[in-house]
Write a protein that holds these residues in place. Structure first.
Motif, PDB file in Angstrom:
ATOM      1  N   ARG A   8       0.865  -1.181   0.000  1.00 11.33           N
ATOM      2  CA  ARG A   8       0.000   0.000   0.000  1.00 11.33           C
ATOM      3  C   ARG A   8       0.899   1.227   0.000  1.00 11.33           C
ATOM      4  NH1 ARG A   8      -4.228   2.680   4.216  1.00 11.33           N
ATOM      5  NH2 ARG A   8      -5.033   4.192   2.728  1.00 11.33           N
ATOM      6  N   HIS A   9       0.520   2.218  -0.774  1.00 12.11           N
ATOM      7  CA  HIS A   9       1.292   3.462  -0.886  1.00 12.11           C
ATOM      8  C   HIS A   9       1.517   4.103   0.484  1.00 12.11           C
ATOM      9  CE1 HIS A   9      -2.263   5.894  -0.040  1.00 12.11           C
ATOM     10  NE2 HIS A   9      -2.927   5.057  -0.856  1.00 12.11           N
ATOM     11  N   GLY A  10       2.504   4.988   0.555  1.00  9.38           N
ATOM     12  CA  GLY A  10       2.763   5.738   1.783  1.00  9.38           C
ATOM     13  C   GLY A  10       1.630   6.711   2.097  1.00  9.38           C
ATOM     14  N   GLY A  32       4.683   9.862   4.577  1.00  8.74           N
ATOM     15  CA  GLY A  32       4.507   8.893   3.491  1.00  8.74           C
ATOM     16  C   GLY A  32       5.798   8.665   2.723  1.00  8.74           C
ATOM     17  N   LYS A  33       6.553   9.736   2.491  1.00  9.86           N
ATOM     18  CA  LYS A  33       7.847   9.615   1.813  1.00  9.86           C
ATOM     19  C   LYS A  33       8.830   8.824   2.675  1.00  9.86           C
ATOM     20  CE  LYS A  33       7.152  13.863  -0.748  1.00  9.86           C
ATOM     21  NZ  LYS A  33       7.482  15.288  -0.819  1.00  9.86           N
ATOM     22  N   GLN A  34       8.825   9.071   3.978  1.00 13.12           N
ATOM     23  CA  GLN A  34       9.701   8.318   4.897  1.00 13.12           C
ATOM     24  C   GLN A  34       9.296   6.842   4.927  1.00 13.12           C
ATOM     25  OE1 GLN A  34       9.196  10.539   8.524  1.00 13.12           O
ATOM     26  NE2 GLN A  34      10.778  12.033   7.992  1.00 13.12           N
ATOM     27  N   GLN A  35       7.992   6.580   4.936  1.00 12.46           N
ATOM     28  CA  GLN A  35       7.515   5.192   4.904  1.00 12.46           C
ATOM     29  C   GLN A  35       7.995   4.488   3.637  1.00 12.46           C
ATOM     30  OE1 GLN A  35       3.316   6.063   5.197  1.00 12.46           O
ATOM     31  NE2 GLN A  35       3.215   5.397   7.336  1.00 12.46           N
ATOM     32  N   ALA A  36       7.904   5.171   2.504  1.00 10.21           N
ATOM     33  CA  ALA A  36       8.348   4.588   1.238  1.00 10.21           C
ATOM     34  C   ALA A  36       9.850   4.311   1.265  1.00 10.21           C
ATOM     35  CB  ALA A  36       7.984   5.505   0.075  1.00 10.21           C
ATOM     36  N   GLU A  37      10.623   5.199   1.861  1.00 14.06           N
ATOM     37  CA  GLU A  37      12.076   4.993   1.992  1.00 14.06           C
ATOM     38  C   GLU A  37      12.363   3.767   2.859  1.00 14.06           C
ATOM     39  OE1 GLU A  37      14.702   6.350   0.597  1.00 14.06           O
ATOM     40  OE2 GLU A  37      13.809   8.093  -0.368  1.00 14.06           O
ATOM     41  N   SER A  38      11.656   3.636   3.975  1.00 12.88           N
ATOM     42  CA  SER A  38      11.842   2.468   4.853  1.00 12.88           C
ATOM     43  C   SER A  38      11.462   1.185   4.128  1.00 12.88           C
ATOM     44  CB  SER A  38      10.998   2.606   6.121  1.00 12.88           C
ATOM     45  OG  SER A  38      11.437   3.689   6.888  1.00 12.88           O
ATOM     46  N   ASN A 152     -10.517  -8.098   5.153  1.00  9.91           N
ATOM     47  CA  ASN A 152     -11.344  -6.929   4.903  1.00  9.91           C
ATOM     48  C   ASN A 152     -11.253  -5.960   6.086  1.00  9.91           C
ATOM     49  OD1 ASN A 152     -12.981  -5.338   3.369  1.00  9.91           O
ATOM     50  ND2 ASN A 152     -14.861  -6.403   3.907  1.00  9.91           N
ATOM     51  N   ILE A 153     -10.023  -5.697   6.489  1.00  7.61           N
ATOM     52  CA  ILE A 153      -9.758  -4.743   7.565  1.00  7.61           C
ATOM     53  C   ILE A 153      -8.853  -3.656   7.007  1.00  7.61           C
ATOM     54  CG2 ILE A 153     -10.010  -6.469   9.391  1.00  7.61           C
ATOM     55  CD1 ILE A 153      -6.940  -6.539   9.573  1.00  7.61           C
ATOM     56  N   LYS A 154      -8.599  -2.639   7.793  1.00 10.01           N
ATOM     57  CA  LYS A 154      -7.765  -1.534   7.330  1.00 10.01           C
ATOM     58  C   LYS A 154      -6.392  -2.048   6.923  1.00 10.01           C
ATOM     59  CE  LYS A 154      -6.040   3.012   8.669  1.00 10.01           C
ATOM     60  NZ  LYS A 154      -4.692   2.902   8.174  1.00 10.01           N
ATOM     61  N   VAL A 155      -5.994  -1.740   5.707  1.00 12.76           N
ATOM     62  CA  VAL A 155      -4.651  -2.042   5.230  1.00 12.76           C
ATOM     63  C   VAL A 155      -3.812  -0.800   5.510  1.00 12.76           C
ATOM     64  CG1 VAL A 155      -3.246  -2.646   3.224  1.00 12.76           C
ATOM     65  CG2 VAL A 155      -5.564  -3.572   3.440  1.00 12.76           C
ATOM     66  N   ASN A 156      -2.774  -0.951   6.307  1.00  6.56           N
ATOM     67  CA  ASN A 156      -1.963   0.193   6.738  1.00  6.56           C
ATOM     68  C   ASN A 156      -1.132   0.768   5.597  1.00  6.56           C
ATOM     69  OD1 ASN A 156      -2.783   0.022   9.478  1.00  6.56           O
ATOM     70  ND2 ASN A 156      -1.395  -1.705   9.737  1.00  6.56           N
ATOM     71  N   ASN A 157      -0.892   2.073   5.674  1.00  7.07           N
ATOM     72  CA  ASN A 157      -0.022   2.713   4.696  1.00  7.07           C
ATOM     73  C   ASN A 157       1.364   2.085   4.744  1.00  7.07           C
ATOM     74  OD1 ASN A 157      -1.915   5.368   5.448  1.00  7.07           O
ATOM     75  ND2 ASN A 157      -1.413   5.097   3.299  1.00  7.07           N
ATOM     76  N   ALA A 158       1.939   1.849   3.564  1.00  5.34           N
ATOM     77  CA  ALA A 158       3.278   1.277   3.377  1.00  5.34           C
ATOM     78  C   ALA A 158       3.399  -0.135   3.943  1.00  5.34           C
ATOM     79  CB  ALA A 158       4.355   2.189   3.967  1.00  5.34           C
ATOM     80  N   SER A 159       2.266  -0.820   4.086  1.00  5.87           N
ATOM     81  CA  SER A 159       2.318  -2.205   4.568  1.00  5.87           C
ATOM     82  C   SER A 159       2.579  -3.157   3.409  1.00  5.87           C
ATOM     83  CB  SER A 159       1.012  -2.587   5.267  1.00  5.87           C
ATOM     84  OG  SER A 159      -0.052  -2.625   4.339  1.00  5.87           O
ATOM     85  N   LEU A 160       3.062  -4.346   3.761  1.00  7.99           N
ATOM     86  CA  LEU A 160       3.373  -5.386   2.792  1.00  7.99           C
ATOM     87  C   LEU A 160       2.492  -6.599   3.051  1.00  7.99           C
ATOM     88  CD1 LEU A 160       7.269  -5.321   3.130  1.00  7.99           C
ATOM     89  CD2 LEU A 160       5.850  -3.971   1.582  1.00  7.99           C
ATOM     90  N   SER A 161       1.973  -7.183   1.977  1.00 12.42           N
ATOM     91  CA  SER A 161       1.217  -8.433   2.038  1.00 12.42           C
ATOM     92  C   SER A 161       1.731  -9.283   0.884  1.00 12.42           C
ATOM     93  CB  SER A 161      -0.286  -8.186   1.890  1.00 12.42           C
ATOM     94  OG  SER A 161      -0.763  -7.339   2.920  1.00 12.42           O
ATOM     95  N   GLU A 162       2.252 -10.454   1.199  1.00 12.84           N
ATOM     96  CA  GLU A 162       2.891 -11.268   0.159  1.00 12.84           C
ATOM     97  C   GLU A 162       2.073 -12.506  -0.157  1.00 12.84           C
ATOM     98  OE1 GLU A 162       7.378 -11.843  -0.086  1.00 12.84           O
ATOM     99  OE2 GLU A 162       6.653 -13.849   0.449  1.00 12.84           O
ATOM    100  N   ILE A 163       1.840 -12.720  -1.476  1.00 13.99           N
ATOM    101  CA  ILE A 163       1.082 -13.873  -1.951  1.00 13.99           C
ATOM    102  C   ILE A 163       1.900 -14.611  -3.013  1.00 13.99           C
ATOM    103  CG2 ILE A 163      -1.173 -12.915  -1.392  1.00 13.99           C
ATOM    104  CD1 ILE A 163      -1.466 -12.018  -4.295  1.00 13.99           C
ATOM    105  N   GLU A 164       1.595 -15.907  -3.195  1.00 11.08           N
ATOM    106  CA  GLU A 164       2.274 -16.724  -4.206  1.00 11.08           C
ATOM    107  C   GLU A 164       1.251 -17.563  -4.956  1.00 11.08           C
ATOM    108  OE1 GLU A 164       6.618 -17.527  -2.174  1.00 11.08           O
ATOM    109  OE2 GLU A 164       5.061 -19.032  -1.882  1.00 11.08           O
TER     110      GLU A 164
END
Length: 181
Positions: A8-10, A32-38, A152-164
Motif C-alpha cells: 500500500r502506498h505511503g 509517506g515519503k519516509q515510509q516509502a524509503e523504509s 477486509n480490515i484496514k490495510v496500513n499505509n506502506a504495509s506489505l502483504s505477500e502472496i504466491e
C-alpha cells in the motif's frame, strides 16, 4: 512460482485525516515519503524482478522511491487504481453508507482489479513482483483469492502483504506487515 508483494502506498494528508481519496490524485506527505524509503530499504534486501504500480501519484511516487533503491523501472497498470468514489470523495472514511453507494460499482471495481491480476499471471509467470497500489485494491485481491473477510480490515499505509501462485492455487505468506517502519 509467481510471487507478488502487495504494497500500500505511503501516507497522504488525506489518509492522516481519515478522508476518502478514491481516484483523486493526492500526494505523499513527509511521513509517506519516509515510509516509502523504509519500505525500499527493507525490500532491497530481497530479490525482486520488477515493480508494477497504480497510475495515481501517491502509489507512483511510492513505487519510484522503491525503484530508485533497487534500480528497477516502474510499469504502470491502470487496473490497480483505487476505486472511484464519486461524490464520497472528500467525506470522512466513517461514512460507510455513502462509500458503498457512490462512484464505481463494486462488482466493476472487483472485475477491473482481478483482470489486472490475471494479466500479471499470464505475462509474468515465475517472477517476483512488487505491486504498489491502494488499500481497497489489496482487500479485493485478498478477500477474493482466499474467500475470506479476514483481510477486509484496514490495510496500513506502506504495509506489505505477500502472496504466491503455484499455477494451481494461491497462498498468503503474510498480511499487512509494517514491522520495518
Amino acid at each position: 512460482m509467481l510471487k507478488i508483494c502487495l504494497i500500500r502506498h505511503g501516507e497522504t494528508d488525506w489518509n492522516a485525516n481519515g478522508i476518502i481519496q478514491g481516484t483523486l490524485n493526492t500526494e505523499l506527505n513527509n511521513r509517506g515519503k519516509q515510509q516509502a524509503e523504509s519500505c525500499a530499504t527493507y525490500l532491497s534486501k530481497k530479490n525482486w524482478d520488477m515493480i508494477i504500480t497504480s497510475p495515481l501519484n501517491r502509489a507512483k511516487d511510492t513505487a519510484n522511491i522503491i525503484a530508485n533503491k533497487i534500480s528497477f523501472n516502474v510499469e504502470i497498470m491502470d487496473e490497480f487504481m483505487e476505486k472511484h468514489y464519486g461524490e464520497a470523495v472528500g467525506s470522512p472514511l466513517t461514512n460507510k453508507a455513502l462509500q458503498d453507494q457512490a462512484g464505481e460499482q463494486f462488482i466493476l471495481f472487483k472485475k477491473r482489479v482481478l483482470g489486472g491480476l490475471n494479466r500479471i499471471i499470464e505475462k509474468y509467470d515465475n517472477k517476483k513482483i512488487l505491486l504498489v497500489t491502494h488499500g481497497d485494491v489489496i482487500q479485493v485481491i485478498l478477500t477474493t483469492l482466499f474467500q475470506s473477510n479476514e483481510y477486509n480490515i484496514k490495510v496500513n499505509n506502506a504495509s506489505l502483504s505477500e502472496i504466491e501462485f503455484n499455477k494451481v492455487q494461491w497462498t498468503i505468506n503474510y498480511f499487512n506487515r509494517t514491522n520495518y517502519l
